[in-house]
Design a protein around this motif. Structure first.
Motif, short mmCIF file in Angstrom:
data_model
loop_
_atom_site.label_atom_id
_atom_site.label_comp_id
_atom_site.label_asym_id
_atom_site.label_seq_id
_atom_site.Cartn_x
_atom_site.Cartn_y
_atom_site.Cartn_z
N ARG A 172 -12.47 -5.14 -62.63
CA ARG A 172 -12.29 -3.76 -63.08
C ARG A 172 -10.97 -3.20 -62.56
N THR A 173 -10.66 -3.50 -61.31
CA THR A 173 -9.39 -3.04 -60.74
C THR A 173 -8.20 -3.70 -61.43
N ILE A 174 -8.31 -4.99 -61.70
CA ILE A 174 -7.19 -5.72 -62.30
C ILE A 174 -6.94 -5.26 -63.74
N PHE A 175 -8.02 -5.14 -64.52
CA PHE A 175 -7.85 -4.87 -65.94
C PHE A 175 -7.88 -3.39 -66.31
N ARG A 176 -8.59 -2.59 -65.52
CA ARG A 176 -8.77 -1.19 -65.92
C ARG A 176 -8.34 -0.19 -64.85
N GLY A 177 -7.69 -0.70 -63.80
CA GLY A 177 -7.32 0.19 -62.70
C GLY A 177 -6.04 0.97 -62.92
N GLY A 178 -5.33 0.69 -64.01
CA GLY A 178 -4.09 1.40 -64.28
C GLY A 178 -2.95 1.04 -63.36
N LEU A 179 -3.04 -0.10 -62.70
CA LEU A 179 -2.01 -0.53 -61.76
C LEU A 179 -1.19 -1.67 -62.35
N ARG A 180 0.03 -1.82 -61.84
CA ARG A 180 0.78 -3.02 -62.15
C ARG A 180 0.02 -4.23 -61.59
N LEU A 181 0.22 -5.39 -62.22
CA LEU A 181 -0.56 -6.55 -61.83
C LEU A 181 -0.41 -6.87 -60.35
N ALA A 182 0.81 -6.89 -59.85
CA ALA A 182 1.02 -7.20 -58.43
C ALA A 182 0.30 -6.21 -57.53
N GLU A 183 0.33 -4.93 -57.90
CA GLU A 183 -0.36 -3.90 -57.12
C GLU A 183 -1.87 -4.09 -57.16
N ALA A 184 -2.38 -4.42 -58.35
CA ALA A 184 -3.82 -4.63 -58.49
C ALA A 184 -4.29 -5.82 -57.66
N LEU A 185 -3.52 -6.90 -57.67
CA LEU A 185 -3.91 -8.08 -56.90
C LEU A 185 -3.88 -7.79 -55.40
N ALA A 186 -2.89 -7.04 -54.97
CA ALA A 186 -2.83 -6.67 -53.55
C ALA A 186 -4.01 -5.79 -53.16
N GLU A 187 -4.39 -4.89 -54.07
CA GLU A 187 -5.50 -3.98 -53.77
C GLU A 187 -6.82 -4.72 -53.67
N VAL A 188 -7.07 -5.66 -54.59
CA VAL A 188 -8.36 -6.37 -54.54
C VAL A 188 -8.39 -7.34 -53.37
N GLU A 189 -7.24 -7.91 -53.01
CA GLU A 189 -7.20 -8.80 -51.86
C GLU A 189 -7.57 -8.06 -50.59
#
Length: 268
Positions: A215-232
């Protein structure tokens, strides 16, 4: 060794004494066949093939055949290496390698139903299921516990992550990350492969975390690198790290999400 009198075993083929070979099958010199393997009728196993133990090879299968590439010449062929406990149903074809030194590789415990095809230089992990006529073009990578439904076609150089299910008559042209369900003529992601994850022992908590990651990666409204850092940072689990590694190493790009019902209504 149980060899039918009509089978042709070329001198130089290495066949374990517990192997059974059915009528009219051909095993070329250089082939290696492991213990307790059963080979049915009209099977062709080329000398490029290394076949492990307890494999079941049904009628009409061809293992290690010439790559279906216009640039192929026999001297360029690379091996086909197959592990243990695989089942190849009627008329399955698995081609030898061509362009990678390791050739074509198939792991352990895979089940390939009738007319399935694995192209040259593919890497197939463990415990994958190919339904009837599922097809991999060259250089495809399947992780483990993948289910390809009938008539699925995977484009060359694509990767399909662990525990993915691809619905029938789908065309996969981009990478499908782990744990997901995909479908469509240009396959899109529908959501988690919930049934598959349950069957393989993923708890409700694990499934919930995987869902939150995507959900964070696809629908979080973040750039991909930012989304991956956030979920990590937010979900430091093995599943999250697997997803991140898969996405970061993608060369063909990641398949897109299918539109939601409300989005489809708006489009109409």
């Amino acid at each position: 060794m149980r060899i039918h009198p009509t089978a042709i075993i070329e001198h130089g083929a290495q066949i374990h004494e517990t192997v059974a070979v059915g009528p009219y099958s051909i095993i070329e010199r250089g082939a290696e066949i492991g213990a307790e393997t059963v080979i049915d009728s009209c099977v062709r196993i080329t000398g490029r093939t290394r076949l492990g133990c307890r494999n079941r090879v049904h009628h009409g299968v061809v293992l290690g055949g010439d790559p279906q590439d216009l640039g192929f010449t026999p001297e360029r062929a690379k091996p086909l290496r197959i592990g243990d406990d695989n089942c190849f149903r009627e008329h399955v074809t698995v081609n030898a390698g061509l362009k990678s030194d390791t050739g074509t590789r198939v792991g352990n415990g895979n089940y390939l139903m009738a007319y399935a095809h694995v192209g040259h230089d593919c890497v197939v992990g463990d415990h994958n299921i190919f339904a009837n006529a599922a097809t991999l073009a060259g250089h495809v990578e399947l992780e483990h516990h993948v289910f390809l439904s009938g008539l699925v076609a995977v484009h060359q150089f694509c990767r399909v992550g662990a525990y993915v299910m691809v619905g029938g008559v789908s065309g996969v042209r981009q990478d499908i990350p782990p744990f997901l369900l995909a479908f469509g003529d240009h396959a899109r992601i529908l959501g988690l492969n919930i049934v598959g994850l349950r069957r393989h022992g993923f708890t409700a908590a694990q499934r919930g975390q995987i869902k939150a990651v995507y959900r964070t990666i696809f629908r979080g409204g973040l750039r991909l690198a930012e989304a991956l850092a956030e979920v990590e940072a937010g979900y430091p689990t093995d599943e999250t790290r697997h997803i991140i590694r898969f996405i970061e190493s993608s060369r063909r790009g990641i398949a897109s999400l299918a539109p939601t019902r409300s989005q489809r209504t708006e489009q109409e």
